[in-house]
Scaffold this motif. Structure first.
Motif, PDB file in Angstrom:
ATOM      1  N   ARG A  51       0.797  -1.364  -0.514  1.00 22.32           N
ATOM      2  CA  ARG A  51       0.110  -0.031  -0.099  1.00 22.32           C
ATOM      3  C   ARG A  51       0.782   1.272   0.126  1.00 22.32           C
ATOM      4  N   SER A  52       2.060   1.287  -0.007  1.00 18.56           N
ATOM      5  CA  SER A  52       2.825   2.080  -0.215  1.00 18.56           C
ATOM      6  C   SER A  52       2.428   3.323  -1.418  1.00 18.56           C
ATOM      7  N   GLU A  53       2.454   4.254  -1.225  1.00 17.92           N
ATOM      8  CA  GLU A  53       1.809   5.537  -2.538  1.00 17.92           C
ATOM      9  C   GLU A  53       3.189   5.349  -3.568  1.00 17.92           C
ATOM     10  N   GLU A  54       3.943   5.632  -2.816  1.00 15.57           N
ATOM     11  CA  GLU A  54       5.351   5.640  -3.785  1.00 15.57           C
ATOM     12  C   GLU A  54       5.954   4.546  -4.807  1.00 15.57           C
ATOM     13  N   GLU A  55       5.522   3.727  -4.297  1.00 19.22           N
ATOM     14  CA  GLU A  55       6.013   2.711  -4.987  1.00 19.22           C
ATOM     15  C   GLU A  55       4.479   2.174  -6.399  1.00 19.22           C
ATOM     16  N   TYR A  56       3.173   1.692  -5.467  1.00 18.99           N
ATOM     17  CA  TYR A  56       2.660   1.760  -5.762  1.00 18.99           C
ATOM     18  C   TYR A  56       1.479   2.949  -6.008  1.00 18.99           C
ATOM     19  N   PRO A  57       1.127   4.004  -6.705  1.00 19.61           N
ATOM     20  CA  PRO A  57       0.222   4.645  -6.476  1.00 19.61           C
ATOM     21  C   PRO A  57      -1.207   4.826  -6.583  1.00 19.61           C
ATOM     22  N   GLU A  58      -1.864   4.877  -5.822  1.00 18.71           N
ATOM     23  CA  GLU A  58      -3.121   4.762  -5.902  1.00 18.71           C
ATOM     24  C   GLU A  58      -3.638   3.263  -5.683  1.00 18.71           C
ATOM     25  N   PRO A  59      -2.858   2.667  -4.394  1.00 16.56           N
ATOM     26  CA  PRO A  59      -2.763   1.375  -3.856  1.00 16.56           C
ATOM     27  C   PRO A  59      -3.384   0.607  -3.660  1.00 16.56           C
ATOM     28  N   ARG A  79      -6.827   0.800  -5.351  1.00 19.05           N
ATOM     29  CA  ARG A  79      -7.103   0.546  -6.389  1.00 19.05           C
ATOM     30  C   ARG A  79      -6.647  -0.737  -7.454  1.00 19.05           C
ATOM     31  N   ASN A  84      -5.486  -2.334 -10.158  1.00 22.22           N
ATOM     32  CA  ASN A  84      -4.806  -2.084 -11.439  1.00 22.22           C
ATOM     33  C   ASN A  84      -3.700  -2.432 -11.819  1.00 22.22           C
ATOM     34  N   ARG A 109      -0.472  -1.711 -14.426  1.00 26.25           N
ATOM     35  CA  ARG A 109       0.682  -0.664 -12.984  1.00 26.25           C
ATOM     36  C   ARG A 109       2.100  -2.013 -13.533  1.00 26.25           C
TER      37      ARG A 109
END
Length: 341
Positions: free
Chosen positions: A220-228, A230, A232, A235
């Motif tokens: 759920r890291s925003e830096e590694e996985y934007p919109e975590p 969701r 998607n 990615r």
């Protein structure tokens, strides 16, 4: 599959094996997580005698039932190998072959084979369930994957996907990796002891401290996985890596890391890939509706807790994509069923 690979026989729905397996798996998920019992938090309680230490009595009982199951299964393998002369190809048979070389006793063989089977069962089932939920919540991803499958295999439903199609199915490959990331089957990871003193974000972690790697938070890291939050698959489409069964385990932490990384990661990843891709090829997966025609709510936060996690029962509908898909599925099942006899 993992039961067959471990013991060289199928797991029947109405067998004593299944009852024993469910007992072991249920306790494994509940009991192995740190803090599951009060003595984990207050080790001094372990000095209590048995009549006060109910967890010890319970653990001994569970151990005896595990050993009854595991020893029976590996002794069945041994009997087929040495008494019946069967040429068995399974993990337990390999252990018996190497018994003298590795100085294994019966308990060693029973637990090594049993641990392999334990680790590969609940996690695989949970991942499939998370996939089904994702398809209900994100139907566009299912349609995109089905369009890709149809472009390679055709729309007539006569040929199901196989491993040879993997490199031609980049979106399906990315979708499976996103399932591993979106809701990992072991969200807390497996506990590790720190080898040395360490510092992390101002906190000192002493040597021999139990550290729980929270894979859920990592995914759920925003830096590694934007919109975590969701689901998607896109990615993983931009990866500059060749598509293969081995690379399914990369780009996320679903199989752990370090020396405790899942030794069956490649088998597990490929098993999930072929299972999910064939589900996408053969079925439409969608929400269930109420009497007014409104889709029933599906909540991804409504899930089990413990060493592994999976959704608690949720409403959905699954139907063959066409009559020809159904015929192909039934034909394939007939062939497999005859091979089980």
């Amino acid at each position: 599959m993992v039961f067959y690979l471990s013991y060289g026989k199928r797991l029947e729905d109405d067998s004593n094996d299944l009852n024993g397996v469910l007992f072991v798996l249920d306790n494994f998920v509940r009991d192995t997580y740190p803090g599951a019992h009060l003595v984990d938090t207050f080790p001094v309680l372990d000095r209590f005698p048995d009549w006060l230490a109910w967890w010890r009595v319970e653990a001994r009982m569970k151990h005896e039932k595990e050993m009854e199951l595991y020893q029976r299964l590996v002794l069945e393998v041994r009997k087929k190998m040495f008494d019946s002369g069967d040429n068995l190809e399974c993990f337990a048979a390999r252990l018996w072959d190497q018994q003298k070389e590795m100085s294994f006793d019966l308990e060693d063989i029973a637990y090594v084979a049993g641990s392999a089977f334990e680790a590969g069962t609940d996690t695989t089932a949970g991942t499939v369930q998370w996939f089904l939920m994702a398809m209900v919540l994100y139907p566009d991803t299912m349609k995109a994957a089905q369009a890709e499958l149809d472009s390679i295999l055709g729309t007539d439903g006569k040929i199901p996907p196989s491993f040879s199609d993997m490199q031609q199915l980049p979106y399906c490959y990315a979708l499976v990796k996103e399932v591993f990331r979106w809701s990992p089957a072991a969200p807390g990871g497996f506990p590790h002891y720190s080898d040395n003193d360490d510092f992390y974000k101002g906190y000192k972690i002493n040597r021999k401290t139990m550290v729980i790697p929270c894979i859920w938070s990592m995914h759920r890291s925003e830096e590694e996985y934007p919109e975590p939050h969701r689901f998607n698959p896109d990615r993983f489409l931009c990866e500059d890596k060749p598509i293969s069964g081995e690379s399914l385990t990369e780009g996320h932490y679903g199989f752990g890391f370090g020396r405790r990384k899942c030794p069956g990661q490649y088998l597990g990843a490929k098993t999930i890939w072929i299972g999910l891709v064939r589900l996408l090829w053969g079925f439409n997966i969608g929400p269930e509706y109420d009497e007014a025609g409104n889709p029933l709510t599906v909540d991804p936060d409504n899930c089990t807790s413990g060493m592994t996690s999976k959704p608690i029962n949720f409403p959905l509908q699954i139907a063959p994509r066409s009559a020809e898909h159904e015929r192909t599925i039934r034909r394939e099942w007939d062939v497999i069923s005859k091979g089980m006899l």
